[in-house]
Design an enzyme around this catalytic site. Structure first.
Site, PDB file in Angstrom:
ATOM      1  N   LYS A 257     -12.886  48.718  25.170  1.00  0.00           N
ATOM      2  CA  LYS A 257     -11.062  49.155  25.272  1.00  0.00           C
ATOM      3  C   LYS A 257     -10.922  51.098  24.936  1.00  0.00           C
ATOM      4  CE  LYS A 257     -11.035  51.482  21.435  1.00  0.00           C
ATOM      5  NZ  LYS A 257     -10.618  53.058  21.300  1.00  0.00           N
TER       6      LYS A 257
ATOM      7  N   ASP B 191      -8.258  47.489  15.489  1.00  0.00           N
ATOM      8  CA  ASP B 191      -8.670  47.948  17.009  1.00  0.00           C
ATOM      9  C   ASP B 191      -8.786  46.262  17.066  1.00  0.00           C
ATOM     10  OD1 ASP B 191      -8.212  50.302  16.952  1.00  0.00           O
ATOM     11  OD2 ASP B 191     -10.356  50.570  17.648  1.00  0.00           O
TER      12      ASP B 191
END
Length: 312
Positions: free
Chosen positions: A22, A149
């Site tokens: 990401k 996350d």
């Protein structure tokens, strides 16, 4: 004694899951909370750099890893992949006897959620191997327990993360974006970067984090020029990362000089991210960064990318 996987479940010989890295196109950081975490407005974008997680039945839980910087990956139960297997097994009362193998391609300790990706990938792989059929909400609940996350690594695409990043709202993206990621030598510890953020902001009025409407609009339209205009200062952790690793400023400057529309530290760093207007420009920026000597290597990737996916 934990139960075995139900006998009627069809247990595959192995399950392989692909899970993306990401980039945080926005990471607005609030002041430290009493629990030590920080409230965030975290705009995640999954990018096409992947780890692959393969799980197979074994006599006991073990983790192996191969790929760039694999030697830096812990192979004990501090690894998020192992923790994911343990959490899922405990929830269902079964024996977490699996071999988890990580084929590593996401930079290690690079601010691109590689460890979180491995946790999400192992969770989906074990759920599939054990025939549990957990809902996405059930898996996301475990992800949130594992780390801030990890939930996004499961769903991919684009999302706004609030709270400490674990509460996700999917975002619309109107097109593809071309990115270059400059991989630095060595890593940066996310907790260390947050501690440096706290030091740098001590005694100041840290505003409540909020998503930038212009940034969200640029994602919806798929306009890289509009997105680039919102990225300056979008990462609240960037000053802390630069304080700990001043050499990253040279990498950011090299990528910008090579034609990137915008440059920023990815998450807590030390990987730096460069938005390009198209594939040709991304290739040129990557070549220039590699030649600049300011980073170890440069990787090209597109976004958004799908979240954790069973591939075999």
């Amino acid at each position: 004694m934990p139960a075995q996987v139900p006998a009627q479940a069809e247990v595959p010989a192995q399950v392989r899951v692909r899970v993306p890295a990401k980039v945080n196109v926005q990471l607005a950081v609030g002041a430290a909370r009493p629990d030590g975490f920080h409230d965030l407005a975290n705009v995640f974008l999954a990018v096409g750099l992947y780890d692959e997680i393969t799980v197979t039945p074994a006599d006991a839980l073990r983790v192996t890893c191969a790929g760039p910087d694999a030697a830096q990956v812990p192979l004990d139960t501090t690894n998020l992949a192992a923790r994911a297997a343990l959490a899922l097994a405990e929830r269902h009362g079964i024996d977490p006897a699996v071999h988890i193998h990580i084929d590593k391609d996401i930079p290690v300790a690079g601010g691109m959620a590689g460890g979180s990706a491995d946790g999400a990938g192992a969770l989906l792989a074990c759920d599939t191997l054990w025939g549990l059929g957990s809902s996405q909400d059930e898996l996301l609940a475990i992800c949130a327990e594992l780390g801030s996350d990890v939930p996004f690594s499961l769903i991919g695409g684009a999302a706004l993360g609030t709270g400490r990043g674990e509460h996700l709202t999917p975002l619309d993206v109107g097109g593809g974006f071309h990115w270059v990621f400059a991989v630095a030598d060595g890593g940066l510890s996310t907790p260390t970067v947050f501690r440096e953020f706290d030091r740098l902001t001590e005694g100041t009025d840290v505003p409540l984090p909020a998503a930038d409407p212009a940034l969200l609009a640029a994602l919806r339209t798929g306009d890289p020029v509009a997105l680039a205009a919102t990225l300056g200062g979008s990462n609240g952790l960037q000053p802390a990362a630069l304080s700990l690793r001043p050499s990253l400023a040279d990498t950011l400057a090299a990528g910008t000089a090579a034609g990137a529309l915008a440059a920023l530290v990815s998450g807590s760093g030390p990987t730096t991210a460069f938005l390009a207007k198209d594939a040709d420009t991304a290739a040129a920026v990557a070549e220039a960064l590699t030649a600049s000597g300011t980073c170890r290597t440069a990787r090209v990737a597109t976004a958004p990318a799908p979240g954790a996916t069973v591939v075999s």
